[in-house]
Motif scaffolding. Sequence first.
Motif, PDB file in Angstrom:
ATOM      1  N   ARG A 155      -4.281  21.747  22.231  1.00 39.99           N
ATOM      2  CA  ARG A 155      -3.902  20.334  22.131  1.00 39.99           C
ATOM      3  C   ARG A 155      -4.274  19.768  20.764  1.00 39.99           C
ATOM      4  O   ARG A 155      -5.378  19.991  20.261  1.00 39.99           O
ATOM      5  CB  ARG A 155      -4.582  19.511  23.231  1.00 39.99           C
ATOM      6  CG  ARG A 155      -4.076  19.859  24.613  1.00 39.99           C
ATOM      7  CD  ARG A 155      -4.663  18.982  25.709  1.00 39.99           C
ATOM      8  NE  ARG A 155      -4.009  19.302  26.974  1.00 39.99           N
ATOM      9  CZ  ARG A 155      -2.870  18.776  27.390  1.00 39.99           C
ATOM     10  NH1 ARG A 155      -2.283  17.849  26.638  1.00 39.99           N
ATOM     11  NH2 ARG A 155      -2.324  19.146  28.523  1.00 39.99           N
ATOM     12  N   PHE A 156      -3.343  19.016  20.203  1.00 44.72           N
ATOM     13  CA  PHE A 156      -3.593  18.323  18.946  1.00 44.72           C
ATOM     14  C   PHE A 156      -3.406  16.822  19.177  1.00 44.72           C
ATOM     15  O   PHE A 156      -2.372  16.384  19.705  1.00 44.72           O
ATOM     16  CB  PHE A 156      -2.631  18.794  17.853  1.00 44.72           C
ATOM     17  CG  PHE A 156      -2.888  20.199  17.385  1.00 44.72           C
ATOM     18  CD1 PHE A 156      -4.062  20.515  16.715  1.00 44.72           C
ATOM     19  CD2 PHE A 156      -1.958  21.201  17.618  1.00 44.72           C
ATOM     20  CE1 PHE A 156      -4.297  21.813  16.276  1.00 44.72           C
ATOM     21  CE2 PHE A 156      -2.187  22.494  17.184  1.00 44.72           C
ATOM     22  CZ  PHE A 156      -3.366  22.809  16.516  1.00 44.72           C
ATOM     23  N   ALA A 157      -4.411  16.059  18.772  1.00 48.25           N
ATOM     24  CA  ALA A 157      -4.347  14.608  18.916  1.00 48.25           C
ATOM     25  C   ALA A 157      -3.465  14.004  17.822  1.00 48.25           C
ATOM     26  O   ALA A 157      -3.270  14.603  16.749  1.00 48.25           O
ATOM     27  CB  ALA A 157      -5.749  14.003  18.848  1.00 48.25           C
ATOM     28  N   HIS A 158      -2.966  12.841  18.091  1.00 54.09           N
ATOM     29  CA  HIS A 158      -2.103  12.112  17.148  1.00 54.09           C
ATOM     30  C   HIS A 158      -2.759  11.990  15.778  1.00 54.09           C
ATOM     31  O   HIS A 158      -2.128  12.230  14.750  1.00 54.09           O
ATOM     32  CB  HIS A 158      -1.795  10.737  17.726  1.00 54.09           C
ATOM     33  CG  HIS A 158      -0.940   9.874  16.842  1.00 54.09           C
ATOM     34  ND1 HIS A 158      -1.472   9.112  15.812  1.00 54.09           N
ATOM     35  CD2 HIS A 158       0.395   9.651  16.830  1.00 54.09           C
ATOM     36  CE1 HIS A 158      -0.498   8.470  15.212  1.00 54.09           C
ATOM     37  NE2 HIS A 158       0.639   8.765  15.801  1.00 54.09           N
ATOM     38  N   ARG A 159      -4.045  11.630  15.758  1.00 54.75           N
ATOM     39  CA  ARG A 159      -4.739  11.414  14.488  1.00 54.75           C
ATOM     40  C   ARG A 159      -4.738  12.677  13.637  1.00 54.75           C
ATOM     41  O   ARG A 159      -4.469  12.640  12.432  1.00 54.75           O
ATOM     42  CB  ARG A 159      -6.180  10.973  14.761  1.00 54.75           C
ATOM     43  CG  ARG A 159      -6.997  10.711  13.488  1.00 54.75           C
ATOM     44  CD  ARG A 159      -8.460  10.524  13.809  1.00 54.75           C
ATOM     45  NE  ARG A 159      -9.027  11.687  14.463  1.00 54.75           N
ATOM     46  CZ  ARG A 159      -9.402  12.790  13.829  1.00 54.75           C
ATOM     47  NH1 ARG A 159      -9.252  12.887  12.512  1.00 54.75           N
ATOM     48  NH2 ARG A 159      -9.912  13.805  14.487  1.00 54.75           N
ATOM     49  N   ARG A 160      -5.025  13.817  14.246  1.00 54.13           N
ATOM     50  CA  ARG A 160      -5.089  15.069  13.481  1.00 54.13           C
ATOM     51  C   ARG A 160      -3.707  15.483  12.980  1.00 54.13           C
ATOM     52  O   ARG A 160      -3.551  15.928  11.849  1.00 54.13           O
ATOM     53  CB  ARG A 160      -5.678  16.187  14.342  1.00 54.13           C
ATOM     54  CG  ARG A 160      -7.173  16.039  14.612  1.00 54.13           C
ATOM     55  CD  ARG A 160      -7.796  17.391  14.831  1.00 54.13           C
ATOM     56  NE  ARG A 160      -7.722  18.208  13.624  1.00 54.13           N
ATOM     57  CZ  ARG A 160      -7.689  19.548  13.618  1.00 54.13           C
ATOM     58  NH1 ARG A 160      -7.714  20.212  14.763  1.00 54.13           N
ATOM     59  NH2 ARG A 160      -7.628  20.217  12.496  1.00 54.13           N
ATOM     60  N   LEU A 161      -2.705  15.363  13.832  1.00 54.36           N
ATOM     61  CA  LEU A 161      -1.359  15.756  13.431  1.00 54.36           C
ATOM     62  C   LEU A 161      -0.886  14.970  12.218  1.00 54.36           C
ATOM     63  O   LEU A 161      -0.269  15.514  11.308  1.00 54.36           O
ATOM     64  CB  LEU A 161      -0.380  15.563  14.593  1.00 54.36           C
ATOM     65  CG  LEU A 161      -0.382  16.656  15.659  1.00 54.36           C
ATOM     66  CD1 LEU A 161       0.329  16.165  16.901  1.00 54.36           C
ATOM     67  CD2 LEU A 161       0.291  17.912  15.132  1.00 54.36           C
ATOM     68  N   VAL A 162      -1.180  13.670  12.220  1.00 54.12           N
ATOM     69  CA  VAL A 162      -0.661  12.801  11.167  1.00 54.12           C
ATOM     70  C   VAL A 162      -1.527  12.832   9.917  1.00 54.12           C
ATOM     71  O   VAL A 162      -1.014  12.820   8.790  1.00 54.12           O
ATOM     72  CB  VAL A 162      -0.526  11.355  11.704  1.00 54.12           C
ATOM     73  CG1 VAL A 162      -0.114  10.397  10.592  1.00 54.12           C
ATOM     74  CG2 VAL A 162       0.509  11.318  12.843  1.00 54.12           C
TER      75      VAL A 162
END
Length: 353
Positions: free
Chosen positions: A325-332
């Motif tokens: 799982r990747f959180a929104h913050r890390r992806l962006v």
Amino acid sequence: MDGVLRVLLDRSEGVVSRRAATRVVSESALWRACRAGALLRVLPGVYVDAGLLRLGAALEMAPSGGMVEACRPGSTGELVRRRSGAGWGGSASGGPALAFALLDGAMRKRAAVAYVDGRGALGGPTALDVWQLRRQPDTEPVHLDVPADSGLRGRPHLVVHHRQGFVVGPPQVVSRAGMPVVRLEQALVDAWPLLPAVDRPAPMIRAVNDRLTTPQRIAAALDRVPRLAGRAELRTLVDRLEAGCRSPLEIWGHDHVFTGPGMPGFQRQTRIVVGRRTMYLDVWAEGERVDFELDGAATHGDRRQREVDLRRDALLATAGILVVRFAHRRLVHETDAVRREVLAILASRRPSA
């Protein structure tokens, strides 16, 4: 107000055309209702029950408190009539436009439908409202699609689009919520350049997610409008939807993380059944049996959703599927680091040579 006219207004939810009214009452009865401020003309040949107008907005538009005091208490129709200097039916310049501006969104749509009288349909952003994909603010005009030779004209707060080859009937026009409205795919395409940029993707994504349409149908509608403003951006969004992306975050991941050197051909929103449960995998690497899940910002800190996710991940593990799982913050904000992690995880899952 004439009793028969009152019944007609109640049955038509406060909006009536001149043609419909004069079938049951005389012209003089219609005239008296307008003179008394009980009925207001908002469009050519279209009248509304003045009691249903937004009185607060009418008071804000009044130029002085003295004018408000001069009106009968609660008489919105009289206030609008005096504010616009209108006489019979609000016929002075600005009268109908002011009255139309004071209608709420639902009444504006009904009044617009009465105005075209079978010669057009709600389109663009207004159609998206009827399709319940985006609520149209009262500050935006009502949009109508009509045949090119209809002769109908736009008005303040009402935009009329003259369409070549437009036929007011199936398959181009359907009935929804009792009103004629253009097909969903056409509404999505036509609304694209008319919406604020920040509002454009959401109705398209939601329409596909709710299975109201498909990316292929939207693409076909787009092909029929070769000179659409913002066409390239819309085409890109449709391509992402065709690739299986189903959220803005998945589109971001597709464009910035899960494409490029070393990345396999991922599958998106892949349906899988484990036990008796059906699940959809965000980004699925079938060869490596890895499911990359993209957690949106709204799920961050939601303890109940976290528990649901943990149970889902454990069930997938029984089928030999690794969930990452990747959180929104890390992806962006940590895009390069996420890409490196994805490549390392995929490499670790491949058999050694």
